[in-house]
Design a protein around this motif. Structure first.
Motif, PDB file in Angstrom:
ATOM      1  N   SER A 642       0.300   3.546  27.071  1.00  0.00           N
ATOM      2  CA  SER A 642       0.463   2.286  26.345  1.00  0.00           C
ATOM      3  C   SER A 642       1.684   1.526  26.856  1.00  0.00           C
ATOM      4  CB  SER A 642       0.606   2.549  24.843  1.00  0.00           C
ATOM      5  OG  SER A 642      -0.553   3.166  24.333  1.00  0.00           O
ATOM      6  N   ALA A 643       2.776   2.255  27.130  1.00  0.00           N
ATOM      7  CA  ALA A 643       3.980   1.620  27.661  1.00  0.00           C
ATOM      8  C   ALA A 643       3.706   1.039  29.043  1.00  0.00           C
ATOM      9  CB  ALA A 643       5.107   2.643  27.729  1.00  0.00           C
ATOM     10  N   SER A 644       2.912   1.757  29.865  1.00  0.00           N
ATOM     11  CA  SER A 644       2.580   1.266  31.202  1.00  0.00           C
ATOM     12  C   SER A 644       1.800  -0.034  31.119  1.00  0.00           C
ATOM     13  CB  SER A 644       1.758   2.336  31.944  1.00  0.00           C
ATOM     14  OG  SER A 644       1.330   1.851  33.195  1.00  0.00           O
ATOM     15  N   VAL A 645       0.852  -0.106  30.156  1.00  0.00           N
ATOM     16  CA  VAL A 645       0.068  -1.339  29.982  1.00  0.00           C
ATOM     17  C   VAL A 645       0.989  -2.495  29.592  1.00  0.00           C
ATOM     18  CG1 VAL A 645      -1.694  -2.461  28.566  1.00  0.00           C
ATOM     19  CG2 VAL A 645      -2.063  -0.123  29.399  1.00  0.00           C
ATOM     20  N   LEU A 646       1.938  -2.223  28.688  1.00  0.00           N
ATOM     21  CA  LEU A 646       2.882  -3.261  28.257  1.00  0.00           C
ATOM     22  C   LEU A 646       3.695  -3.786  29.437  1.00  0.00           C
ATOM     23  CD1 LEU A 646       4.361  -4.876  26.040  1.00  0.00           C
ATOM     24  CD2 LEU A 646       5.858  -2.871  25.744  1.00  0.00           C
ATOM     25  N   ILE A 647       4.206  -2.882  30.284  1.00  0.00           N
ATOM     26  CA  ILE A 647       5.035  -3.287  31.433  1.00  0.00           C
ATOM     27  C   ILE A 647       4.204  -4.069  32.438  1.00  0.00           C
ATOM     28  CG2 ILE A 647       6.399  -2.418  33.375  1.00  0.00           C
ATOM     29  CD1 ILE A 647       7.078   0.021  31.559  1.00  0.00           C
ATOM     30  N   CYS A 648       2.992  -3.574  32.725  1.00  0.00           N
ATOM     31  CA  CYS A 648       2.130  -4.244  33.709  1.00  0.00           C
ATOM     32  C   CYS A 648       1.704  -5.631  33.216  1.00  0.00           C
ATOM     33  CB  CYS A 648       0.884  -3.394  33.987  1.00  0.00           C
ATOM     34  SG  CYS A 648       1.237  -1.885  34.915  1.00  0.00           S
ATOM     35  N   ASN A 649       1.429  -5.754  31.910  1.00  0.00           N
ATOM     36  CA  ASN A 649       1.050  -7.063  31.377  1.00  0.00           C
ATOM     37  C   ASN A 649       2.206  -8.054  31.432  1.00  0.00           C
ATOM     38  OD1 ASN A 649      -1.575  -6.327  30.853  1.00  0.00           O
ATOM     39  ND2 ASN A 649      -1.174  -5.727  28.707  1.00  0.00           N
ATOM     40  N   SER A 650       3.419  -7.523  31.386  1.00  0.00           N
ATOM     41  CA  SER A 650       4.587  -8.404  31.443  1.00  0.00           C
ATOM     42  C   SER A 650       4.841  -8.854  32.880  1.00  0.00           C
ATOM     43  CB  SER A 650       5.813  -7.681  30.881  1.00  0.00           C
ATOM     44  OG  SER A 650       5.618  -7.338  29.527  1.00  0.00           O
ATOM     45  N   PHE A 651       4.785  -7.927  33.817  1.00  0.00           N
ATOM     46  CA  PHE A 651       5.047  -8.246  35.232  1.00  0.00           C
ATOM     47  C   PHE A 651       3.720  -8.173  36.003  1.00  0.00           C
ATOM     48  CE2 PHE A 651       8.841  -6.227  33.419  1.00  0.00           C
ATOM     49  CZ  PHE A 651       9.783  -7.218  33.622  1.00  0.00           C
ATOM     50  N   LYS A 652       2.884  -9.175  35.823  1.00  0.00           N
ATOM     51  CA  LYS A 652       1.520  -9.152  36.340  1.00  0.00           C
ATOM     52  C   LYS A 652       1.443  -9.291  37.863  1.00  0.00           C
ATOM     53  CE  LYS A 652      -0.415 -11.032  32.065  1.00  0.00           C
ATOM     54  NZ  LYS A 652      -1.194 -12.129  31.446  1.00  0.00           N
ATOM     55  N   ARG A 653       2.471  -9.870  38.472  1.00  0.00           N
ATOM     56  CA  ARG A 653       2.417 -10.148  39.911  1.00  0.00           C
ATOM     57  C   ARG A 653       3.354  -9.255  40.723  1.00  0.00           C
ATOM     58  NH1 ARG A 653       2.274 -14.710  36.954  1.00  0.00           N
ATOM     59  NH2 ARG A 653       0.550 -16.191  37.295  1.00  0.00           N
ATOM     60  N   SER A 654       3.856  -8.180  40.123  1.00  0.00           N
ATOM     61  CA  SER A 654       4.818  -7.306  40.790  1.00  0.00           C
ATOM     62  C   SER A 654       4.360  -5.854  40.731  1.00  0.00           C
ATOM     63  CB  SER A 654       6.200  -7.424  40.143  1.00  0.00           C
ATOM     64  OG  SER A 654       6.660  -8.759  40.239  1.00  0.00           O
ATOM     65  N   PRO A 655       4.692  -5.063  41.754  1.00  0.00           N
ATOM     66  CA  PRO A 655       4.310  -3.643  41.753  1.00  0.00           C
ATOM     67  C   PRO A 655       5.113  -2.848  40.731  1.00  0.00           C
ATOM     68  CG  PRO A 655       5.697  -4.123  43.645  1.00  0.00           C
ATOM     69  CD  PRO A 655       5.411  -5.439  42.995  1.00  0.00           C
ATOM     70  N   VAL A 656       4.421  -2.014  39.967  1.00  0.00           N
ATOM     71  CA  VAL A 656       5.045  -1.164  38.959  1.00  0.00           C
ATOM     72  C   VAL A 656       4.946   0.282  39.445  1.00  0.00           C
ATOM     73  CG1 VAL A 656       4.986  -0.380  36.563  1.00  0.00           C
ATOM     74  CG2 VAL A 656       4.431  -2.776  37.129  1.00  0.00           C
ATOM     75  N   PHE A 657       6.046   1.017  39.386  1.00  0.00           N
ATOM     76  CA  PHE A 657       6.115   2.403  39.852  1.00  0.00           C
ATOM     77  C   PHE A 657       6.527   3.301  38.695  1.00  0.00           C
ATOM     78  CE2 PHE A 657       7.270  -0.475  43.233  1.00  0.00           C
ATOM     79  CZ  PHE A 657       6.576  -0.032  44.351  1.00  0.00           C
ATOM     80  N   ARG A 658       5.828   4.428  38.550  1.00  0.00           N
ATOM     81  CA  ARG A 658       6.277   5.448  37.603  1.00  0.00           C
ATOM     82  C   ARG A 658       7.026   6.500  38.413  1.00  0.00           C
ATOM     83  NH1 ARG A 658       2.880  10.099  34.465  1.00  0.00           N
ATOM     84  NH2 ARG A 658       4.528  10.762  33.026  1.00  0.00           N
ATOM     85  N   ILE A 659       8.355   6.557  38.240  1.00  0.00           N
ATOM     86  CA  ILE A 659       9.176   7.439  39.075  1.00  0.00           C
ATOM     87  C   ILE A 659       9.655   8.678  38.331  1.00  0.00           C
ATOM     88  CG2 ILE A 659       9.942   5.501  40.502  1.00  0.00           C
ATOM     89  CD1 ILE A 659      12.626   5.643  39.008  1.00  0.00           C
ATOM     90  N   GLY A 660       9.270   8.812  37.075  1.00  0.00           N
ATOM     91  CA  GLY A 660       9.635   9.983  36.282  1.00  0.00           C
ATOM     92  C   GLY A 660       8.689  10.109  35.113  1.00  0.00           C
ATOM     93  N   GLY A 661       8.932  11.116  34.257  1.00  0.00           N
ATOM     94  CA  GLY A 661       8.046  11.311  33.119  1.00  0.00           C
ATOM     95  C   GLY A 661       7.981  10.101  32.215  1.00  0.00           C
ATOM     96  N   ASP A 662       9.154   9.474  31.936  1.00  0.00           N
ATOM     97  CA  ASP A 662       9.188   8.321  31.039  1.00  0.00           C
ATOM     98  C   ASP A 662       9.946   7.148  31.650  1.00  0.00           C
ATOM     99  OD1 ASP A 662      11.694   9.384  31.031  1.00  0.00           O
ATOM    100  OD2 ASP A 662      11.827   9.727  28.869  1.00  0.00           O
ATOM    101  N   GLU A 663       9.994   7.085  32.975  1.00  0.00           N
ATOM    102  CA  GLU A 663      10.765   6.040  33.643  1.00  0.00           C
ATOM    103  C   GLU A 663       9.884   5.267  34.621  1.00  0.00           C
ATOM    104  OE1 GLU A 663      15.126   5.490  35.807  1.00  0.00           O
ATOM    105  OE2 GLU A 663      14.238   7.490  35.634  1.00  0.00           O
ATOM    106  N   PHE A 664       9.986   3.934  34.535  1.00  0.00           N
ATOM    107  CA  PHE A 664       9.235   3.038  35.407  1.00  0.00           C
ATOM    108  C   PHE A 664      10.204   2.104  36.120  1.00  0.00           C
ATOM    109  CE2 PHE A 664       6.285   4.449  32.235  1.00  0.00           C
ATOM    110  CZ  PHE A 664       5.033   4.456  32.821  1.00  0.00           C
ATOM    111  N   VAL A 665       9.784   1.635  37.288  1.00  0.00           N
ATOM    112  CA  VAL A 665      10.571   0.665  38.046  1.00  0.00           C
ATOM    113  C   VAL A 665       9.641  -0.465  38.468  1.00  0.00           C
ATOM    114  CG1 VAL A 665      11.948   0.228  40.117  1.00  0.00           C
ATOM    115  CG2 VAL A 665      12.206   2.375  38.900  1.00  0.00           C
TER     116      VAL A 665
END
Length: 740
Positions: A642-665
């Motif tokens: 759910s958090a990943s969907v929230l981040i991706c919906n916010s930054f729709k034109r940028s690459p999203v990376f999951r670099i840890g269990g609960d950390e995204f860049v």
């Protein structure tokens, strides 16, 4: 695949016997007259053999170096695979198979000849047919087949016994030949039988010596076969050069003894040895074998018996030695999946029994039905094979020595390589250098073997699950060059032979010695028919050469298409694997591996001064550990998604990376970078609203890239990370408590 291994059983004496017994065989007695003495006389032959010995010592040094770097069966195949790749290895193995099988069959078919000289026509029963001027008898074929079967059983079941037999037989033929030679030297009447002329008259001394030296790859091939058994040495491999060098020196001495023994005496009807040697083809019995004639002249029946035992020992040791070499090469090819893996199975005595079965059964199917002359063509190509393989071995030693800073092997590798290139040029263009060339049929045989190699290589490519083959064009160039040069040489020689036949027919017609049927035509009509036949002969053979060359070209293209298709499949598999590795399986966003690769790319762009403006957003989820502990990991995974969907919906034109269990860049560029403040503020407002409803809580921190100040992406990341922790504390104060 069998998990057994070849076991050490070869002592230094056995290795020496294996090397010497394979290098010298039937030909040492038979060809001294028409191949050595007829070309260079006794002095030229001796000097040529000494030059050849030095050359072979260089090659032996290169083999020794590679043997110690890459021990085990396979010999040249193994060395090429580790130095120049598997394609070059296949080319060398294919040629070596032809050489070793040729020597094996040649010695097997020499047994009936041995019998003809010493027990008459006992085995000349059951006439089958005439093959190219040679009468083929079932009795002689079965005699050869029996010898092959016996040698095969011995190597399969009694490896150590076979080694001991070889040592005894090598000692026997060395002692017999040297004894007869010394007896001849002591009893020879130099006033009646001298060695003059020492060299062939009206010919350059250097050219005569060169002619004999050029034969050295053929004369010595087989000394290197212990390279296939280096894993079976019961002594340190660093002594292998000593063994091979001793074998080469002893082989040279034996050749010289036989050469000189052959001209210590001759039948009374000849004034000197040249006349005797030039008439060997018309002589019968022991008179047709100069060493035996000399042995009989000086020692009577004792000399004949000694030399007969020596000759029989040479044949038997060559049979065993070549069988060992072929079986080890096939065993290694099967281990490398070039051949079927059943041939890599060892029996209870740790011998490659299935590989030996293959050689023996193939030989039993062929030997009884081929004339000796046909086998002779196979042997004829051994010089070319040896030159090519020895050249590759020298190149491998040169390359390995260069990498490891071994100066001696660097020099011997370069010298061996240069010499074999020179030998190859002379072999391919014998007319230019006025040297002996192969029989006409041998060129055709070599061409067919190269075409079969291309066909078999396709099978290798199709079965190559590990995809080791098809990475080099050398195998295509090598086979194509062999086919081209051999086809041209065969066509030239075949036309030349037929032209000589036509000239002879016309000459016979004029002399009145032509068959009576020829005189039913007038002279002009007869000549016209002869010329028409020559033209038709040339057309048919030219058409055959063109057809074979086009077929080989089609096979090469077909093989290339297999490689190209396989490469495409590999790229697709790698792409799919890379794509899979670059995606986070839980959320579907890019993975930590993908972030690491992107970081390297961006660091390189920053270092080179071509990085565009960007920003980094670090996102950390609050409360994941508490959810995992209280509700289970399934609920925790759903929270992360759910958090990943929230981040991706916010930054729709940028690459999203999951670099840890609960950390995204998130790396912001373009539109998202230009609107970064507004987008981040909107996300933060959404998170603050979610605090009250206890939905997804995401702490964020953003930092801009500072050109000229930031040297790595890491610097931007660290600033964003620090801001993220500051935001995390604020959210905790607002009620989003985390127990991590």
């Amino acid at each position: 695949m069998d998990d057994k291994k070849l076991v050490p059983y070869l002592s230094p004496a056995a290795a020496f016997a294996l090397s010497t017994g394979t290098a010298i065989g039937w030909g040492s007695f038979v060809v001294t007259g028409n191949l050595y003495l007829a070309q260079a006389g006794p002095l030229g032959s001796v000097l040529g053999m000494l030059v050849g010995m030095v050359i072979m010592l260089l090659i032996a040094r290169n083999y020794h170096y590679m043997m110690n770097r890459y021990p085990g069966p396979g010999g040249a195949y193994t060395y090429m695979a580790n130095t120049f790749g598997y394609d070059n290895a296949f080319l060398n193995a294919w040629l070596l198979l032809l050489a070793y099988v040729a020597m094996f069959w040649a010695n097997a078919t020499s047994l009936p000849l041995f019998a003809r000289y010493f027990i008459g026509d006992f085995f000349r029963v059951g006439h089958i047919y005439s093959l190219l001027g040679t009468e083929v008898y079932l009795g002689e074929g079965l005699f050869s087949a029996f010898a092959i079967l016996l040698a095969g059983i011995l190597c399969m079941k009694k490896g150590r016994l076979a080694a001991k037999i070889m040592v005894a037989l090598v000692a026997l033929f060395i002692g017999a030949i040297v004894f007869c030679f010394l007896a001849a030297m002591l009893k020879r009447d130099a006033g009646i039988h001298d060695f003059s002329p020492l060299m062939m008259p009206d010919q350059s001394m250097a050219l005569q010596v060169l002619r004999i030296a050029l034969i050295s790859p053929w004369a010595f091939i087989g000394f290197e076969n212990i390279s296939h058994s280096s894993g079976e040495f019961s002594f340190p491999r660093n002594r292998s050069f000593r063994v091979m060098a001793t074998a080469i020196v002893v082989t040279t001495i034996l050749y010289i003894c036989v050469i000189l023994l052959s001209v210590t005496v001759w039948p009374s009807e000849f004034r000197a040895w040249p006349a005797y040697i030039s008439n060997l083809g018309s002589m019968k019995g022991l008179d047709a074998l100069p060493p035996f004639y000399a042995g009989n002249y000086y020692l009577g029946d004792v000399g004949v018996v000694l030399l007969a035992l020596a000759l029989l020992s040479l044949i038997v040791t060559s049979l065993i030695g070549n069988l060992v070499a072929i079986s080890r090469l096939i065993y290694e090819l099967a281990k490398e999946e070039v051949l079927f893996d059943r041939f890599a199975v060892l029996n209870t005595r740790c011998m490659p029994e299935n590989a030996l079965h293959l050689i023996v059964m193939l030989s039993l199917l062929i030997i009884p039905f081929l004339g000796r002359i046909a086998i002779g063509w196979i042997v004829d190509v051994n010089t070319v094979v040896a030159v090519i393989v020895y050249g590759f071995i020298s190149a491998a030693a040169y390359r390995c020595a260069g990498k490891n800073g071994d100066r001696v092997e660097r020099v011997t590798g370069m010298a061996g390589m240069a010499l074999m290139v020179g030998f190859g040029i002379v072999e391919l263009f014998p007319a230019v250098f006025n040297t002996e060339s192969m029989a006409t049929e041998s060129y055709f045989l070599f061409m067919l073997w190269a075409i079969l190699g291309i066909i078999f290589f396709r099978n290798v490519l199709v079965r190559d699950a590990a995809r080791k083959f098809g990475k080099s064009i050398v195998v295509w160039i090598g086979f194509s060059a062999l086919i081209f040069f051999m086809a041209q040489s065969w066509l030239h020689r075949a036309n030349q032979d037929y032209t000589n036949t036509v000239v002879s027919n016309i000459y016979s017609y004029h002399n009145g010695t032509a068959p009576s049927s020829a005189y039913q035509y007038g002279e002009e009509e007869f000549i016209a028919k002869q010329m028409e036949g020559l033209k038709d002969y040339d057309t048919k053979r030219s058409s055959l050469v063109i057809a074979l060359f086009l077929f080989s070209l089609w096979m090469i293209i077909n093989n290339y298409s297999v490689v190209a298709r396989r490469n495409r499949e590999t790229e697709q598999e790698l792409g799919a694997t890379k794509e899979l590795a670059g995606r986070d399986p839980l959320t579907g966003v890019k993975s930590k591996l993908a972030f690491t690769e992107r970081e390297k790319e961006m660091d390189a762009a920053i270092e080179e001064g071509r990085a565009d403006h960007f920003a980094v957003v670090v996102c950390d989820l609050n409360g994941v550990k508490r959810i995992n502990d209280t509700k289970g990991h399934k609920a925790g995974d759903e929270y992360i998604r759910s958090a990943s969907v929230l981040i991706c919906n916010s930054f729709k034109r940028s690459p999203v990376f999951r670099i840890g269990g609960d950390e995204f860049v998130v790396i912001l560029k373009g539109y998202d970078y230009e609107q970064r403040t507004a987008i981040l503020e909107a996300l933060d407002r959404q998170v603050e609203e979610d605090i009250r409803t206890k939905q997804v809580i995401v702490s964020t921190g953003m930092a801009d890239y500072r050109p000229g100040q930031d040297r790595k992406l890491k610097a931007v990341f660290e600033r964003a990370d620090a801001l993220m922790y500051k935001r995390k504390r604020k959210l905790k104060e607002m009620g989003a408590v985390s127990r991590e």
